[in-house]
Structure formats: structure tokens, C-alpha cells
Design a protein around this motif. Structure first.
Motif, PDB file in Angstrom:
ATOM      1  N   VAL A 193       0.851  -1.197   0.000  1.00  0.00           N
ATOM      2  CA  VAL A 193       0.000   0.000   0.000  1.00  0.00           C
ATOM      3  C   VAL A 193       0.882   1.241   0.000  1.00  0.00           C
ATOM      4  N   GLN A 194       0.619   2.143  -0.908  1.00  0.00           N
ATOM      5  CA  GLN A 194       1.295   3.440  -0.917  1.00  0.00           C
ATOM      6  C   GLN A 194       0.278   4.509  -0.553  1.00  0.00           C
ATOM      7  N   LEU A 195       0.703   5.444   0.292  1.00  0.00           N
ATOM      8  CA  LEU A 195      -0.194   6.475   0.790  1.00  0.00           C
ATOM      9  C   LEU A 195       0.307   7.846   0.390  1.00  0.00           C
ATOM     10  N   GLN A 196      -0.611   8.696  -0.030  1.00  0.00           N
ATOM     11  CA  GLN A 196      -0.268  10.057  -0.438  1.00  0.00           C
ATOM     12  C   GLN A 196      -1.186  11.018   0.294  1.00  0.00           C
ATOM     13  N   ALA A 197      -0.608  11.782   1.208  1.00  0.00           N
ATOM     14  CA  ALA A 197      -1.385  12.746   1.985  1.00  0.00           C
ATOM     15  C   ALA A 197      -1.290  14.128   1.360  1.00  0.00           C
ATOM     16  N   CYS A 198      -2.379  14.864   1.442  1.00  0.00           N
ATOM     17  CA  CYS A 198      -2.385  16.233   0.934  1.00  0.00           C
ATOM     18  C   CYS A 198      -3.448  17.033   1.665  1.00  0.00           C
ATOM     19  N   PHE A 237      -1.602  10.777  12.339  1.00  0.00           N
ATOM     20  CA  PHE A 237      -0.705  11.172  13.404  1.00  0.00           C
ATOM     21  C   PHE A 237      -0.106  12.521  13.037  1.00  0.00           C
ATOM     22  N   ARG A 238       0.492  13.182  13.994  1.00  0.00           N
ATOM     23  CA  ARG A 238       1.131  14.458  13.707  1.00  0.00           C
ATOM     24  C   ARG A 238       2.407  14.584  14.523  1.00  0.00           C
ATOM     25  N   GLN A 239       3.304  15.396  13.992  1.00  0.00           N
ATOM     26  CA  GLN A 239       4.559  15.630  14.682  1.00  0.00           C
ATOM     27  C   GLN A 239       4.929  17.092  14.556  1.00  0.00           C
ATOM     28  N   TYR A 286       2.105   0.939   7.034  1.00  0.00           N
ATOM     29  CA  TYR A 286       2.469   1.839   5.944  1.00  0.00           C
ATOM     30  C   TYR A 286       2.213   3.284   6.355  1.00  0.00           C
ATOM     31  N   TRP A 287       3.073   4.172   5.847  1.00  0.00           N
ATOM     32  CA  TRP A 287       2.974   5.589   6.187  1.00  0.00           C
ATOM     33  C   TRP A 287       3.057   6.447   4.935  1.00  0.00           C
ATOM     34  N   GLY A 288       2.298   7.537   4.942  1.00  0.00           N
ATOM     35  CA  GLY A 288       2.421   8.526   3.895  1.00  0.00           C
ATOM     36  C   GLY A 288       3.566   9.470   4.190  1.00  0.00           C
ATOM     37  N   GLN A 289       3.779  10.425   3.287  1.00  0.00           N
ATOM     38  CA  GLN A 289       4.937  11.298   3.388  1.00  0.00           C
ATOM     39  C   GLN A 289       4.724  12.510   4.286  1.00  0.00           C
ATOM     40  N   GLY A 290       3.513  12.783   4.676  1.00  0.00           N
ATOM     41  CA  GLY A 290       3.247  13.906   5.559  1.00  0.00           C
ATOM     42  C   GLY A 290       2.834  15.161   4.806  1.00  0.00           C
ATOM     43  N   LEU A 298      -9.405  23.036   7.832  1.00  0.00           N
ATOM     44  CA  LEU A 298      -8.712  22.384   6.735  1.00  0.00           C
ATOM     45  C   LEU A 298      -9.222  20.963   6.610  1.00  0.00           C
ATOM     46  N   ARG A 299      -9.128  20.417   5.420  1.00  0.00           N
ATOM     47  CA  ARG A 299      -9.494  19.025   5.205  1.00  0.00           C
ATOM     48  C   ARG A 299      -8.307  18.289   4.585  1.00  0.00           C
ATOM     49  N   LEU A 300      -7.786  17.348   5.309  1.00  0.00           N
ATOM     50  CA  LEU A 300      -6.686  16.541   4.801  1.00  0.00           C
ATOM     51  C   LEU A 300      -7.238  15.299   4.119  1.00  0.00           C
ATOM     52  N   SER A 301      -6.538  14.875   3.086  1.00  0.00           N
ATOM     53  CA  SER A 301      -6.892  13.652   2.376  1.00  0.00           C
ATOM     54  C   SER A 301      -5.684  12.738   2.325  1.00  0.00           C
ATOM     55  N   CYS A 302      -5.962  11.458   2.313  1.00  0.00           N
ATOM     56  CA  CYS A 302      -4.894  10.468   2.177  1.00  0.00           C
ATOM     57  C   CYS A 302      -5.391   9.419   1.201  1.00  0.00           C
ATOM     58  N   ALA A 303      -4.775   9.385   0.041  1.00  0.00           N
ATOM     59  CA  ALA A 303      -5.165   8.434  -0.992  1.00  0.00           C
ATOM     60  C   ALA A 303      -4.246   7.223  -0.952  1.00  0.00           C
ATOM     61  N   GLY A 304      -4.838   6.052  -0.983  1.00  0.00           N
ATOM     62  CA  GLY A 304      -4.065   4.818  -0.937  1.00  0.00           C
ATOM     63  C   GLY A 304      -4.162   4.041  -2.229  1.00  0.00           C
TER      64      GLY A 304
END
Length: 124
Positions: free
Chosen positions: A1-6, A36-38, A113-117, A17-23
Motif C-alpha cells: 500500500v502506498q499512501l499520499q497525503a495532501c 498522526f502528527r509531529q 504503511y505511512w504517507g509522506q506527511g 482544513l481538510r486533509l486527504s490520504c489516498a491509498g
């Protein structure tokens, strides 16, 4: 699974704001999903999660009542609607996916699996 956050960006306190994460992958619907957040100088912390089986949501106390997590399996996408944003919400937000049987919603190490942030900046 590849994840793309935007969906990150700069917003004033009180804004939204509305975040999306496409897998990718046909098995997306069988994964528990988390956000998660950092923040700079801080450890990664749990924000919200949603189960694949029944879409049960989980939230950190700090975002309850302000953030809403949802998913659209037909589009392989999970969303994080963030309202009433505060300066302390400023962070890089990451989406994550994990196999349902092993995922503890608020434990980063149980996700596979993790997206790029995506960066969220809330100005006061």
C-alpha cells in the motif's frame, strides 16, 4: 500500500482544513487507517483513526469535537476534517495504514504503511 497525503496549508486560528490520504491497492478497504502528527521538537502523536470493519472512529482527547475522520473505500481515501484549528495543531500530519487484526489505533508502531506527511500551520 502506498499512501499520499495532501491538504495541508496555512490557516488562521479558528479556521478549517481538510486533509486527504489516498491509498493504492485493491485491499485498501481492509486496512485500519490513522492520522498522526509531529510538531517540531516533539514526538509523533496520535490524532485520529478509523477501523476498516465498521468505520469506528477514535480520537485523541486534544482533537475531540473539532476533528472528524472518515473514509471512502470506493476512492481509496481517508479524510481528516479539522475545524476550530488552534496554533497548537501546527505540525506535519501523517496518514498510516495497518492490518486490522494488529492495529492499536493510537500506537504508531502497529501501523504497516505511512504517507509522506503534509504540513499544517495554524497562525494565531
Amino acid at each position: 500500500v502506498q499512501l499520499q497525503a495532501c491538504g495541508g496549508g496555512l490557516v488562521q486560528a479558528g479556521g478549517s482544513l481538510r486533509l486527504s490520504c489516498a491509498g493504492s491497492g485493491r485491499t485498501f478497504r481492509s486496512y485500519d487507517m490513522g492520522w498522526f502528527r509531529q510538531a517540531p521538537g516533539k514526538e509523533r502523536e496520535f490524532v485520529a483513526a478509523i477501523r476498516w470493519k465498521d468505520s469506528s472512529p477514535y480520537y485523541a482527547d486534544s482533537v475531540k469535537g473539532r476533528f472528524t475522520i472518515s473514509r471512502d473505500n470506493s476512492k481509496n481515501t481517508v479524510f481528516l476534517q479539522m475545524n476550530s484549528l488552534k496554533p497548537e495543531d501546527t505540525a506535519v500530519y501523517y496518514c498510516a495504514a495497518g492490518a486490522g487484526r494488529t492495529v492499536l489505533p493510537d500506537v504508531p508502531g502497529t501501523y504497516d504503511y505511512w504517507g509522506q506527511g503534509t504540513l499544517v500551520t495554524v497562525s494565531s
